[in-house]
Design an enzyme around this catalytic site. Structure first.
Site, PDB file in Angstrom:
ATOM      1  N   GLY A 239      31.420 113.079 144.995  1.00 38.11           N
ATOM      2  CA  GLY A 239      32.821 113.086 146.103  1.00 38.11           C
ATOM      3  C   GLY A 239      32.589 112.310 147.402  1.00 38.11           C
ATOM      4  O   GLY A 239      32.644 111.235 147.014  1.00 38.11           O
ATOM      5  N   SER A 240      33.211 112.521 148.370  1.00 39.61           N
ATOM      6  CA  SER A 240      33.032 111.650 149.934  1.00 39.61           C
ATOM      7  C   SER A 240      31.391 111.411 149.682  1.00 39.61           C
ATOM      8  O   SER A 240      30.939 111.310 149.686  1.00 39.61           O
ATOM      9  CB  SER A 240      33.202 112.485 150.845  1.00 39.61           C
ATOM     10  OG  SER A 240      32.078 113.469 151.670  1.00 39.61           O
ATOM     11  N   GLY A 244      27.613 112.625 149.873  1.00 38.08           N
ATOM     12  CA  GLY A 244      26.820 112.254 148.763  1.00 38.08           C
ATOM     13  C   GLY A 244      25.565 112.492 150.101  1.00 38.08           C
ATOM     14  O   GLY A 244      24.641 112.797 149.702  1.00 38.08           O
ATOM     15  N   GLU A 261      27.970 110.247 142.683  1.00 39.33           N
ATOM     16  CA  GLU A 261      29.033 109.382 142.734  1.00 39.33           C
ATOM     17  C   GLU A 261      29.573 109.845 143.800  1.00 39.33           C
ATOM     18  O   GLU A 261      30.929 110.265 143.917  1.00 39.33           O
ATOM     19  CB  GLU A 261      29.893 109.433 141.651  1.00 39.33           C
ATOM     20  CG  GLU A 261      29.036 109.799 139.890  1.00 39.33           C
ATOM     21  CD  GLU A 261      29.155 108.243 139.931  1.00 39.33           C
ATOM     22  OE1 GLU A 261      29.278 107.389 140.062  1.00 39.33           O
ATOM     23  OE2 GLU A 261      27.992 107.572 138.775  1.00 39.33           O
ATOM     24  N   CYS A 295      38.274 107.659 142.690  1.00 35.95           N
ATOM     25  CA  CYS A 295      37.808 106.648 143.191  1.00 35.95           C
ATOM     26  C   CYS A 295      37.718 105.574 143.053  1.00 35.95           C
ATOM     27  O   CYS A 295      36.702 104.894 144.191  1.00 35.95           O
ATOM     28  CB  CYS A 295      36.628 107.360 143.185  1.00 35.95           C
ATOM     29  SG  CYS A 295      35.626 108.282 141.022  1.00 35.95           S
TER      30      CYS A 295
END
Length: 508
Positions: A239-240, A244, A261, A295
């Site tokens: 995610g963002s 994270g 990630e 991403c």
């Protein structure tokens, strides 16, 4: 009910908590899943409540106690059968991914194929969970290391890859002997419900312990519960960067393991010695594919000054050929953004870029009319910028491409690396020396560095992940399986005495 999801066992109202074959009722609120393609309601899902969460975590830990005793190749056989089921349902699941998330149908099918590919990889891996053997300094002793499963792997996935990233984690975690708890994005819950039904069919047929595959659909609070829960030794979160960082702190506070990630701000350096045609294709697909919601999306083009004007002209012409519209129609290249919040973020980024001095070669905007029902279709846009603009260091999950000019390769590498994120990177060049410099320790600081291909489209055989604010995690291929296991060093004394290490003498 749409024809292409009728065989995925999705009903009008779905339970959002499952321990495998069994679905658990919930007193939580019902969330609707609307398609960004046309704004239509697909179905509803119950969010997990506290009781459902506790049931899932307890059941997963109970299942792990048995599942870890299954031989790894037998666990691999379960994953092989899942891969076969995914092949059977590829078309229906691919359509669902495209319709619920908004990516093109080709990309939806491709995402399901990634799931099939990681199943194949994991099956082979189930016979290759190798440890090392070392020579002991003590006579009559043998040393080696082995790998054991961690327990329960918590998987928090994002909306942009609603099924593939879960499979990268789950298939490896399962062959390693772990149980899994999956919390998908609440923006794409039906894809997760469908996958859970597919896996449950295989596991029930083979008497896999109930709880090896758990699903829990919830909001941010459920994610926080998982992050702080000591019964879940590993949290893999996609995610963002903001999300994270919160997950990382929570998991670290209990000394758990996290695999993160997070955001990407990926660049392609286009050399004066690049193959122009290849560079254009890589740039356009990398920037506009999935409507900029990868991403690994290409967000920056760093172009050599000698070819800057010519490349810019070709790029604008190529963008003019992009077809935007219903992603279920194969002729369209770009579908919608995921929701109205994403559209707002896109418009805000464009405005910030203009205020900071960016010059748009292709103006952005929201598309309206009968062909763009749902209100989430936007124009992929291009802006000329300089590296010092603050917006250039920010990741906007939308099809906004920033182009910059460089003189020397060292300057270009510096521009590329001078952002907080470090996921994917690429260079277009036919010059061997340039390519090797880009891939050297003095080159790209990203987890992925490519030559003459774009920033997106990673293969499952390689470890996927990035550095800096991307989180440092690695998923999928290579030796990423080690994230789901614990290392144990073993020493066996087969002699008739007990010699001590470092020559220590201890007599009694």
């Amino acid at each position: 009910m749409l024809d292409f999801i009728s065989n995925l066992k999705i009903s009008s109202v779905n339970q959002g908590v499952s321990t495998g074959q069994y679905w658990i009722g919930s007193s939580g609120q019902i969330i609707p899943s609307y398609s960004p393609v046309d704004g239509a309601l697909i179905a509803n899902v119950y969010l997990a409540d506290d009781a459902g969460y506790e049931t899932v975590v307890k059941k997963a830990n109970e299942a792990f106690a048995e599942w870890r005793t299954w031989p790894a190749p037998k666990r691999g056989e379960m994953v092989r059968q899942i891969g076969e089921k995914l092949r059977e349902h590829k078309e229906a699941l691919g359509y669902l991914v495209s319709y619920e998330m908004g990516k093109s149908l080709q990309e939806g099918m491709g995402e399901v194929q990634e799931m099939i590919d990681i199943c194949d990889f994991a099956v082979g891996l189930s016979r290759q969970l190798y440890g090392l053997s070392m020579h002991s300094e003590r006579p009559g002793h043998r040393m080696y290391e082995q790998w054991h499963p961690l327990g329960v792997a918590g998987i928090i996935s994002a909306f942009n890859f609603p099924v593939a990233v879960w499979s990268w984690n789950a298939m490896l975690a399962w062959v390693c002997g772990n149980a899994c708890i999956w919390k998908p994005s609440e923006k794409t819950p039906l894809c997760a419900v469908a996958c859970q039904h597919i896996v449950a069919e295989v596991f029930k047929k083979n008497n896999v312990p109930e709880g090896v595959s758990c699903l829990i659909i919830g909001d941010r609070l459920i994610g926080e519960k998982m992050a702080y829960d000591t019964r879940i030794p590993l949290i893999s979160a996609t995610g963002s960067t903001k999300m994270g960082k919160a997950v990382g702190v929570a998991v670290a506070s209990r000394l758990g393991k996290s695999l993160l990630e997070l955001g990407g701000n990926n660049a392609i350096i286009v050399s004066s010695e690049a193959d122009m045609d290849i560079a254009i294709i890589a740039s356009v697909f990398g920037a506009a594919g999935t409507a900029g919601q990868r991403c690994t999306t290409t967000r920056r083009l760093i172009i050599h000054e000698k070819i800057y004007d010519k490349f810019k002209e070709k790029l604008v012409k190529a963008y003019g050929q992009l077809k935007i519209g219903n992603p279920l129609s194969p002729e369209n290249h770009v579908g919608p953004l995921i929701d109205k919040d994403a559209v707002t973020a896109y418009l805000n980024a464009i405005e910030q870029c203009k205020q900071q001095g960016g010059k748009f070669l292709i103006e952005g905007g929201v598309l309206e009319g009968n062909d763009y029902q749902g209100g989430c279709y936007v124009v992929p846009c291009i802006a000329e910028v300089t590296p010092d603009l603050p917006i250039v260091s920010h990741e906007t999950f939308a099809p906004i491409l920033y182009i910059l000019k460089y003189t020397s390769l060292e300057e270009a590498i510096g521009i590329q690396n001078n952002v907080p994120q470090g996921l994917s990177s690429a260079m277009m060049t036919l010059n061997l020396r340039e390519a090797e410099l880009f891939l050297s320790a003095a080159g790209s600081d990203c987890g992925i560095a490519n030559i003459n291909i774009g920033t997106s489209g990673a293969e499952i055989g390689g470890a996927f992940g990035g550095e800096k604010e991307t989180g440092g995690g690695r998923e999928s291929g290579s030796d990423a399986w080690k994230n789901y296991m614990r290392r144990q060093t073993n020493t066996i004394n087969w002699s008739a005495s007990l010699p001590l290490a470092q020559g220590i003498v201890f007599n009694i």
